[in-house]
Design a protein around this motif. Structure first.
Motif, short mmCIF file in Angstrom:
data_model
loop_
_atom_site.label_atom_id
_atom_site.label_comp_id
_atom_site.label_asym_id
_atom_site.label_seq_id
_atom_site.Cartn_x
_atom_site.Cartn_y
_atom_site.Cartn_z
N GLU A 130 100.14 8.39 106.37
CA GLU A 130 101.26 9.33 106.19
C GLU A 130 101.57 9.47 104.70
O GLU A 130 101.61 8.49 103.97
N SER A 131 101.82 10.77 104.29
CA SER A 131 102.20 11.01 102.89
C SER A 131 103.61 10.51 102.61
O SER A 131 103.91 10.04 101.51
N GLN A 132 104.47 10.62 103.62
CA GLN A 132 105.84 10.10 103.50
C GLN A 132 106.07 9.13 104.65
O GLN A 132 106.41 9.54 105.77
N SER A 135 111.30 3.62 109.52
CA SER A 135 111.40 2.84 110.76
C SER A 135 110.08 2.13 111.08
O SER A 135 110.06 1.02 111.64
N GLU A 136 108.97 2.81 110.73
CA GLU A 136 107.67 2.16 110.96
C GLU A 136 107.51 0.95 110.05
O GLU A 136 106.98 -0.09 110.47
N ALA A 137 107.97 1.09 108.80
CA ALA A 137 107.91 -0.06 107.89
C ALA A 137 108.77 -1.20 108.39
O ALA A 137 108.39 -2.37 108.33
N GLY A 138 109.96 -0.85 108.90
CA GLY A 138 110.83 -1.90 109.45
C GLY A 138 110.20 -2.57 110.66
O GLY A 138 110.29 -3.79 110.85
#
Length: 260
Positions: free
Chosen positions: A196-198, A202-205
């Motif tokens: 993903e470019s941005q 929530s995925e990082a969390g």
């Protein structure tokens, strides 16, 4: 040993009531040197006998006995005692040789047994060093000597080592099994974030949560392995097993009722 010559080592003289010789191999003797019923010693110079005196005889032990009207004088050469001492010396020498030989044989026998047991210990340790952790030193039933006690200690140490290595292997298997799925999920999340470019915060969390879960699982498996190995035994505390059983019962009672 020389054979006792009875012809000149045992002497006797039988006299009648008038003092005449009736029989005997004593030709001349000083009767004053012989007492009734008492043993007296006379040298060969005081006695003349038929034939020659035995070379080893230096004198005779004499005694005089009255037999009716007769006087009976008898004597034994003093070399008999020397031969008895000589015989005892030979017997002692032979006995000493036999005792030494028996001691040597016993020492060789004991040495062979000890050598065999030491070889058994060495062979067992060699097998362990090549990876055979189930190798044990053979111990005879009822043996209570020093080597047996050493062998028992070595066997106990090998058993402990085998348990620790089995625990380590089981821990490795458990870690691989328990962490495979969480690591796969974490990889998938990271791959999505990478594409993903941005990135979605929530995925990082969620990825961080997966990492925390993995660390928690790893620490739990590590503690279990340490408990099984006895490393944490110093921090053990007494637990009310009744309370534990009651908690487990309450947790599983609804499930048990639902499944009849």
């Amino acid at each position: 040993l020389k054979t006792v010559n009875l012809e000149n080592s045992r002497i006797f003289l039988l006299l009648d009531e008038s003092g005449r010789t009736v029989s005997g191999n004593i030709l001349e003797i000083d009767l004053a040197a012989v007492s009734d019923d008492e043993v007296q010693f006379a040298t060969v110079d005081d006695i003349k006998i038929e034939g020659d005196h035995e070379d080893e005889v230096t004198g005779y032990w004499l005694t005089q006995t009255r037999i009716g009207p007769f006087e009976f004088i008898q004597g034994t050469g003093d070399h008999v005692g020397s031969e008895v001492v000589e015989a005892l010396g030979v017997a002692l020498a032979i006995g000493s040789v036999l005792a030494i030989a028996a001691g040597l044989l016993a020492g060789v026998w004991v040495g062979k047994k000890i050598e065999k047991r030491i070889v058994d210990i060495s062979n067992t340790l060699d097998r362990v060093s090549t990876g055979d952790l189930k190798a044990r030193i053979p111990i005879s039933d009822g043996a209570k000597d020093d080597l047996s006690r050493v062998s028992e200690s070595v066997n106990a140490t090998l058993g402990r080592l085998e348990t620790l290595l089995e625990t380590q292997q089981q821990m490795s298997n458990d870690i691989a099994h328990e962490l495979r799925t969480p690591l796969q999920r974490l990889r998938q999340r990271l791959e999505r974030l990478q594409g993903e470019s941005q990135p979605d915060p929530s995925e990082a969390g969620a990825a961080l949560v997966e990492v925390e879960d993995i660390i928690t699982t790893f620490n739990a498996l590590l503690r279990i392995a340490q408990v099984e190995a006895g490393d944490l035994r110093a921090r053990f505390e007494k637990v009310d097993l009744g309370a534990v059983a009651e908690t487990v019962f309450e947790a599983f009672e609804p499930l048990a009722e639902n499944q009849n």
